[in-house]
Design an enzyme around this catalytic site. Structure first.
Site, PDB file in Angstrom:
ATOM      1  N   GLY A 288      -9.069  -3.552 -11.537  1.00 54.25           N
ATOM      2  CA  GLY A 288      -8.611  -2.815 -12.739  1.00 54.25           C
ATOM      3  C   GLY A 288      -9.411  -3.822 -14.185  1.00 54.25           C
ATOM      4  O   GLY A 288      -8.724  -3.468 -15.198  1.00 54.25           O
TER       5      GLY A 288
ATOM      6  N   GLU B  50      -1.582  -5.958  -5.090  1.00 55.04           N
ATOM      7  CA  GLU B  50      -0.379  -5.597  -6.035  1.00 55.04           C
ATOM      8  C   GLU B  50       0.880  -5.789  -5.277  1.00 55.04           C
ATOM      9  O   GLU B  50       1.794  -5.924  -5.638  1.00 55.04           O
ATOM     10  CB  GLU B  50      -0.493  -4.212  -6.555  1.00 55.04           C
ATOM     11  CG  GLU B  50      -1.781  -4.349  -7.850  1.00 55.04           C
ATOM     12  CD  GLU B  50      -2.533  -2.856  -7.927  1.00 55.04           C
ATOM     13  OE1 GLU B  50      -2.030  -1.926  -7.544  1.00 55.04           O
ATOM     14  OE2 GLU B  50      -3.336  -3.149  -8.523  1.00 55.04           O
TER      15      GLU B  50
ATOM     16  N   HIS C 230      -2.287  -4.240   0.003  1.00 52.60           N
ATOM     17  CA  HIS C 230      -3.103  -4.450  -1.123  1.00 52.60           C
ATOM     18  C   HIS C 230      -2.500  -5.757  -2.024  1.00 52.60           C
ATOM     19  O   HIS C 230      -1.303  -6.018  -2.069  1.00 52.60           O
ATOM     20  CB  HIS C 230      -2.632  -2.908  -1.780  1.00 52.60           C
ATOM     21  CG  HIS C 230      -3.489  -2.894  -3.287  1.00 52.60           C
ATOM     22  ND1 HIS C 230      -3.225  -3.585  -4.268  1.00 52.60           N
ATOM     23  CD2 HIS C 230      -4.613  -1.913  -3.387  1.00 52.60           C
ATOM     24  CE1 HIS C 230      -4.140  -2.969  -5.143  1.00 52.60           C
ATOM     25  NE2 HIS C 230      -4.927  -2.395  -4.500  1.00 52.60           N
TER      26      HIS C 230
ATOM     27  N   SER D  14     -12.805  -2.022  -9.362  1.00 50.16           N
ATOM     28  CA  SER D  14     -13.686  -1.661 -10.476  1.00 50.16           C
ATOM     29  C   SER D  14     -14.877  -0.868  -9.927  1.00 50.16           C
ATOM     30  O   SER D  14     -16.015  -0.967 -10.635  1.00 50.16           O
ATOM     31  CB  SER D  14     -14.015  -3.001 -11.541  1.00 50.16           C
ATOM     32  OG  SER D  14     -12.852  -3.430 -11.902  1.00 50.16           O
TER      33      SER D  14
ATOM     34  N   GLU E 282     -11.049  -6.630  -1.491  1.00 55.34           N
ATOM     35  CA  GLU E 282     -10.850  -6.313  -3.011  1.00 55.34           C
ATOM     36  C   GLU E 282     -10.368  -7.629  -3.397  1.00 55.34           C
ATOM     37  O   GLU E 282      -9.402  -8.086  -3.390  1.00 55.34           O
ATOM     38  CB  GLU E 282      -9.570  -5.524  -3.078  1.00 55.34           C
ATOM     39  CG  GLU E 282      -9.688  -4.221  -2.446  1.00 55.34           C
ATOM     40  CD  GLU E 282      -8.846  -3.141  -3.090  1.00 55.34           C
ATOM     41  OE1 GLU E 282      -9.481  -2.169  -3.338  1.00 55.34           O
ATOM     42  OE2 GLU E 282      -7.548  -3.316  -3.229  1.00 55.34           O
TER      43      GLU E 282
ATOM     44  N   LYS F  45      -2.519   4.904  -6.753  1.00 55.82           N
ATOM     45  CA  LYS F  45      -1.268   3.963  -7.323  1.00 55.82           C
ATOM     46  C   LYS F  45      -0.022   4.654  -7.832  1.00 55.82           C
ATOM     47  O   LYS F  45       0.153   5.774  -7.285  1.00 55.82           O
ATOM     48  CB  LYS F  45      -1.844   3.087  -8.376  1.00 55.82           C
ATOM     49  CG  LYS F  45      -3.088   2.163  -7.658  1.00 55.82           C
ATOM     50  CD  LYS F  45      -3.513   1.055  -8.418  1.00 55.82           C
ATOM     51  CE  LYS F  45      -4.754   0.305  -7.797  1.00 55.82           C
ATOM     52  NZ  LYS F  45      -5.133  -0.782  -8.493  1.00 55.82           N
TER      53      LYS F  45
ATOM     54  N   GLY G 119      -9.781   2.621  -7.395  1.00 54.60           N
ATOM     55  CA  GLY G 119      -8.321   2.758  -8.247  1.00 54.60           C
ATOM     56  C   GLY G 119      -8.386   3.635  -9.305  1.00 54.60           C
ATOM     57  O   GLY G 119      -8.530   4.698  -9.262  1.00 54.60           O
ATOM     58  N   GLY G 120      -8.772   3.091 -10.471  1.00 59.66           N
ATOM     59  CA  GLY G 120      -8.500   4.003 -11.818  1.00 59.66           C
ATOM     60  C   GLY G 120      -9.523   5.255 -11.534  1.00 59.66           C
ATOM     61  O   GLY G 120      -9.371   6.135 -12.052  1.00 59.66           O
TER      62      GLY G 120
ATOM     63  N   ASN H 280      -7.030   5.297  -4.201  1.00 58.42           N
ATOM     64  CA  ASN H 280      -5.751   4.785  -4.490  1.00 58.42           C
ATOM     65  C   ASN H 280      -5.096   5.177  -5.874  1.00 58.42           C
ATOM     66  O   ASN H 280      -5.540   4.739  -6.724  1.00 58.42           O
ATOM     67  CB  ASN H 280      -5.776   3.225  -3.981  1.00 58.42           C
ATOM     68  CG  ASN H 280      -4.386   2.605  -4.341  1.00 58.42           C
ATOM     69  OD1 ASN H 280      -3.456   3.439  -4.741  1.00 58.42           O
ATOM     70  ND2 ASN H 280      -4.314   1.576  -4.334  1.00 58.42           N
TER      71      ASN H 280
HETATM   72  O1  LIG Z   1      -6.922  -1.719  -6.826  1.00 57.32           O
HETATM   73  C1  LIG Z   1      -7.842  -1.200  -6.311  1.00 57.32           C
HETATM   74  C2  LIG Z   1      -8.969  -1.195  -7.429  1.00 57.32           C
HETATM   75  O2  LIG Z   1      -8.595  -0.754  -8.652  1.00 57.32           O
HETATM   76  P1  LIG Z   1      -9.729  -0.227  -9.847  1.00 57.32           P
HETATM   77  O3  LIG Z   1      -8.823   0.276 -10.785  1.00 57.32           O
HETATM   78  O4  LIG Z   1     -10.635   0.286  -9.127  1.00 57.32           O
HETATM   79  O5  LIG Z   1     -10.291  -1.757 -10.029  1.00 57.32           O
HETATM   80  C3  LIG Z   1      -8.270  -0.579  -5.051  1.00 57.32           C
HETATM   81  O6  LIG Z   1      -7.117  -0.904  -4.159  1.00 57.32           O
HETATM   82  C4  LIG Z   1      -8.230   0.758  -5.269  1.00 57.32           C
HETATM   83  O7  LIG Z   1      -7.075   1.292  -5.638  1.00 57.32           O
END
Ligand SMILES: O=C(COP(=O)(O)O)[C@@H](O)CO
Length: 245
Positions: free
Chosen positions: A167, A93, A91, A206, A161, A10, A227-228, A8
């Site tokens: 994050g 967010e 999600h 994470s 999640e 983002k 994500g990251g 993702n």
């Molecule tokens: O939000 C998510 C996790 O983000 P991380 O940066 O891997 O913690 C998930 O939806 C993947 O985007």
């Protein structure tokens, strides 16, 4: 089942960066399917770059309506038209920043299925809910309120999640991840029958190269939503490479 490692992106990257990242992932991974979900504006370009590869392209949200007066929104049919095959829905967010509740996620999921997209529904508790012992009931309620009939047979995917793990660099214990995935599997099988045994359940929050192997080895963890770490090709491929054979 073959695991899915989904990225993702983002709200990150310009056209050039999106193309460079996509090109670096084109070869796919040995033991897992790959999916990348760029921002809306890059989907067309990235889907074109991925044609003929083993990497699927998805979106991060869609509107519940097929078309109409919805300024700033994008429909599931539009996403399908520009090459997306999957869409992330619900999600945390979106739930937090846009007030999306389970009913909204349900409506979007129905729209995605109608358009021929595979939905990835995100569920997960806040830290306060986990500390209060409510994690299971929160996730079960989200599953109950956001998954329509037709989801399982269409190959719909669920991502667990925990909000507090997104994050932050923090993750639940392996035992807690496995327990929640077992809870989700049971809830889905009770509601939809044995077909839900093959529904992919992803873990997100994470995920990075250093913890991917342990998480991917857990029962009922059929992949990851990243994500990251999905913004760095080497890290994303290392996570995919950590999937057990
Ligand atoms: O939000 C998510 C996790 O983000 P991380 O940066 O891997 O913690 C998930 O939806 C993947 O985007």
């Amino acid at each position: 089942m073959r695991p899915l490692i989904a990225g993702n992106w983002k709200m990150n990257g310009n056209q050039r960066e999106a193309a460079r990242l996509a090109e670096a992932l084109r070869g796919g991974a040995e033991n897992a399917d790959l999916l990348i979900c760029p921002p809306f504006v890059h989907i067309h370009q990235v889907a074109a770059l991925m044609l003929g590869s083993r990497v699927a392209v998805g979106a991060q949200d869609c509107h519940a309506a097929h078309h109409g007066a919805h300024t700033g929104d994008v429909s599931a049919a539009m996403l399908r038209d520009v090459g997306a095959t999957h869409v992330i829905l619900g999600h945390s967010e979106r739930r937090t920043n846009h007030g999306e509740n389970d009913a909204a996620v349900l409506a979007k999921t129905e729209a995605a299925l109608t358009a021929g997209l595979i939905p990835i529904i995100c569920v997960g508790e806040t830290e306060a809910e986990r500390l209060s012992g409510l994690a299971d009931s929160v996730v079960e309620k989200q599953l109950g309120g956001s998954i329509p009939y037709g989801f399982i047979t269409a190959g719909g995917i669920v991502a667990y999640e925990p909000v507090w793990a997104i994050g932050t660099g923090r993750t639940p214990t392996d035992r807690d991840i496995a327990a929640m995935h077992a809870t989700m599997r049971t809830a889905l099988v009770e509601r939809f029958g044995p077909a839900a045994r093959t529904t992919r359940l992803l873990y997100g929050g994470s995920v990075k190269p250093s913890n991917a192997a342990a998480i991917m080895a857990l029962p009922d963890v059929d992949g990851a939503l990243v994500g990251g770490a999905s913004l760095v090709a080497e890290d994303f491929l290392a996570i995919a490479g950590a999937v057990p054979e």
